[in-house]
Design a protein around this motif. Structure first.
Motif, short mmCIF file in Angstrom:
data_model
loop_
_atom_site.label_atom_id
_atom_site.label_comp_id
_atom_site.label_asym_id
_atom_site.label_seq_id
_atom_site.Cartn_x
_atom_site.Cartn_y
_atom_site.Cartn_z
N GLU A 34 13.07 -4.08 -2.07
CA GLU A 34 12.64 -5.03 -1.05
C GLU A 34 11.52 -4.39 -0.23
O GLU A 34 11.74 -3.46 0.52
CB GLU A 34 13.81 -5.41 -0.14
CG GLU A 34 14.93 -6.13 -0.87
CD GLU A 34 16.06 -6.50 0.07
OE1 GLU A 34 16.00 -6.14 1.26
OE2 GLU A 34 17.01 -7.17 -0.39
N ILE A 35 10.32 -4.92 -0.40
CA ILE A 35 9.15 -4.38 0.27
C ILE A 35 8.75 -5.31 1.41
O ILE A 35 8.48 -6.48 1.19
CB ILE A 35 7.96 -4.21 -0.71
CG1 ILE A 35 8.40 -3.39 -1.93
CG2 ILE A 35 6.78 -3.56 -0.02
CD1 ILE A 35 7.35 -3.33 -3.01
N GLU A 36 8.76 -4.77 2.63
CA GLU A 36 8.39 -5.56 3.80
C GLU A 36 6.86 -5.62 3.86
O GLU A 36 6.19 -4.64 4.14
CB GLU A 36 8.94 -4.90 5.07
CG GLU A 36 8.82 -5.76 6.31
CD GLU A 36 9.43 -5.09 7.51
OE1 GLU A 36 8.75 -4.25 8.12
OE2 GLU A 36 10.61 -5.39 7.82
N THR A 37 6.31 -6.82 3.58
CA THR A 37 4.86 -6.94 3.46
C THR A 37 4.20 -7.45 4.73
O THR A 37 3.01 -7.27 4.91
CB THR A 37 4.50 -7.90 2.31
OG1 THR A 37 5.09 -9.18 2.56
CG2 THR A 37 5.02 -7.36 0.99
N GLU A 38 4.97 -8.12 5.61
CA GLU A 38 4.36 -8.68 6.82
C GLU A 38 5.41 -8.74 7.92
O GLU A 38 6.53 -9.20 7.69
CB GLU A 38 3.81 -10.08 6.52
CG GLU A 38 2.98 -10.67 7.64
CD GLU A 38 2.41 -12.03 7.26
OE1 GLU A 38 1.73 -12.63 8.10
OE2 GLU A 38 2.65 -12.49 6.12
N ILE A 43 6.66 3.79 -0.83
CA ILE A 43 5.74 3.64 -1.95
C ILE A 43 4.85 4.87 -2.05
O ILE A 43 4.20 5.26 -1.08
CB ILE A 43 4.88 2.37 -1.81
CG1 ILE A 43 5.77 1.12 -1.87
CG2 ILE A 43 3.82 2.31 -2.91
CD1 ILE A 43 5.03 -0.18 -1.66
N THR A 44 4.85 5.51 -3.21
CA THR A 44 4.03 6.72 -3.39
C THR A 44 2.82 6.46 -4.29
O THR A 44 1.84 7.19 -4.20
CB THR A 44 4.87 7.85 -4.03
OG1 THR A 44 5.44 7.38 -5.27
CG2 THR A 44 5.99 8.28 -3.09
N LYS A 45 2.90 5.42 -5.12
CA LYS A 45 1.78 5.19 -6.02
C LYS A 45 1.73 3.74 -6.48
O LYS A 45 2.75 3.15 -6.81
CB LYS A 45 1.90 6.11 -7.26
CG LYS A 45 0.73 5.99 -8.23
CD LYS A 45 0.91 6.91 -9.42
CE LYS A 45 -0.23 6.77 -10.42
NZ LYS A 45 -0.04 7.61 -11.61
N ILE A 46 0.53 3.18 -6.45
CA ILE A 46 0.26 1.86 -7.03
C ILE A 46 -0.84 2.07 -8.05
O ILE A 46 -1.93 2.54 -7.71
CB ILE A 46 -0.18 0.85 -5.97
CG1 ILE A 46 0.90 0.70 -4.89
CG2 ILE A 46 -0.45 -0.51 -6.60
CD1 ILE A 46 0.44 -0.07 -3.68
N ALA A 47 -0.56 1.77 -9.30
CA ALA A 47 -1.51 2.05 -10.37
C ALA A 47 -2.82 1.30 -10.16
O ALA A 47 -2.83 0.15 -9.71
CB ALA A 47 -0.90 1.67 -11.72
N VAL A 48 -3.91 1.97 -10.48
CA VAL A 48 -5.23 1.33 -10.39
C VAL A 48 -5.45 0.42 -11.59
O VAL A 48 -6.02 -0.66 -11.46
CB VAL A 48 -6.33 2.41 -10.33
CG1 VAL A 48 -7.71 1.76 -10.32
CG2 VAL A 48 -6.17 3.28 -9.09
N SER A 91 0.85 -1.19 0.00
CA SER A 91 0.00 0.00 0.00
C SER A 91 0.88 1.24 0.00
O SER A 91 2.08 1.18 0.32
CB SER A 91 -0.92 0.00 1.23
OG SER A 91 -0.15 -0.03 2.41
N SER A 92 0.30 2.37 -0.35
CA SER A 92 1.04 3.63 -0.36
C SER A 92 1.54 3.96 1.04
O SER A 92 0.85 3.72 2.02
CB SER A 92 0.14 4.76 -0.88
OG SER A 92 -0.19 4.56 -2.22
#
Length: 375
Positions: A298-302, A253-258, A232-233
């Motif tokens: 590397e995105i920490e998701t959980e 994260i600044t933007k996730i495309a719709v 998520s942003s």
């Protein structure tokens, strides 16, 4: 006597053999040495690895636009710092110059016609006053009414022409303003060169002017439809580059495309695989990064506290994951249920209890029931 001697020698040899066998069993026949670890509670996190490309956070790219005009002059050079609103280039458009002159003439003509109508209307009203002295006010007004109406109608039409030409002037002024190309950001001129005929004819024309902020970078990548549900942003990201292996950057994260970006291959094959662009703002000092660098995000998701083991302790032959537990000097195979992997650790959801000695880095011939020696 000799017989007794041989018997004694035989007994002595037998004793020596039995002692040797015992020593061998104790020294040489021990099982392979193994290292063990206990399950323990630690804070772990799941990482999503997304390939990305470094881009400028803010940039302005100007391409040649023959429909607007030809490049007349460049007012900046590569490496020059500019501020927002600076005129960086000027265009020329002979057709627009002609339209400007035609518009000026049309406005002047409409104004002359209106002035002429005003004079005629004034003259007619003066005539009405003179006639009123002869035939009366009402009769004079009645006689000259048709002519007055005609003049007023012509004046209205002239005003409409003036209004139309004024609207045209506004449109032309906007087009004329576009002949001056201005910087839309504060930044550095990365490239500035006049286009040649080959670049104009090519499918991939080079920009005439490219301005950007080198100190502000972003990284863009693609997420699968499943991964979009995990991020998520505002989520924190670690950015790494093989080009600068001894450095890493924090990001957000600044933007996730719709809408998804479907690959050309997927469209040709008729598959439904889609990917969603994601943009990460890179924080801190980005001087060592350059636009176009390939990075891993590397995105920490959980993140949570869980019971974990070293990842080398868990085996998976394609059926169920399992480990080997040391019990009574022997290796015992034990099925386990695993969760997320975090670096060199793996979450164990079921199959192991606290106190179990789990083999890590075991030998290749490790199997259920094999005698082992714990280091």
């Amino acid at each position: 006597m000799k017989k007794k001697t041989w018997i004694v020698i035989g007994v002595i040899c037998l004793v020596i053999i039995m002692i040797s066998v015992s020593v061998y069993r104790q020294v040489f026949a021990k099982g392979p040495s193994v290292k063990t670890a206990e399950i323990k509670q630690e804070e772990i996190s799941s990482l999503l690895m997304v390939p990305g490309t470094v881009k400028l956070r803010e940039e302005q790219i100007v391409y040649a636009a023959p429909d607007k005009g030809e490049l007349k002059e460049l007012l900046v050079e590569e490496g020059q710092e500019v501020t927002k609103g600076t005129v960086v280039a000027k265009l020329q458009n002979p057709q627009l110059d002609l339209e400007i002159e035609q518009n000026k003439l049309a406005i002047e003509s409409a104004n002359l016609k209106i002035n002429q109508m005003d004079k005629k209307i004034k003259q007619l009203k003066d005539k009405e006053k003179s006639l009123a002295d002869q035939v009366g006010k009402e009769e004079a007004k009645k006689q000259l009414a048709p002519e007055l109406e005609q003049l007023e109608m012509e004046k209205k039409l002239a005003n409409l022409d003036l209004k139309q030409t004024s609207l045209q002037k506004d449109m032309i002024s906007k087009r004329e303003a576009e002949l001056e190309i201005k910087s839309t950001i504060d930044g550095v001129v990365l490239s500035a060169k006049k286009p040649d005929s080959t670049s104009l004819e090519g499918t991939m024309a080079e920009p005439v002017i490219h301005i950007g902020k080198l100190e502000e970078m972003t990284a863009t990548g693609l997420l699968s439809e499943y991964d979009t549900l995990k991020v998520s942003s505002g989520q924190k990201v670690t950015v790494k580059s093989d080009a600068v292996p001894d450095q890493e950057w924090l990001g957000e994260i600044t933007k996730i495309a719709v809408l998804p970006q479907q690959s050309q291959a997927g469209m040709q094959n008729g598959s439904q695989a889609v990917q969603y662009p994601v943009t990460v703002n890179i924080l801190g000092d980005t001087k060592t990064l350059k636009p176009g660098f390939q990075v891993i995000m590397e995105i920490e998701t959980e993140k949570r506290t869980a019971m974990v083991l070293p990842i080398d302790a868990v085996h998976d032959d394609g059926d169920k994951p399992y480990v080997f537990i040391v019990k009574d000097g022997k290796a015992g195979k034990q099925d386990v249920k695993t969760g997320i992997t975090s670096g060199e650790k793996i979450e164990i959801l079921d199959g192991i209890i606290k106190g179990d000695r789990v083999i890590i880095n075991g030998p290749d011939n490790l199997k259920n029931g094999l005698e082992v020696t714990v280091k």
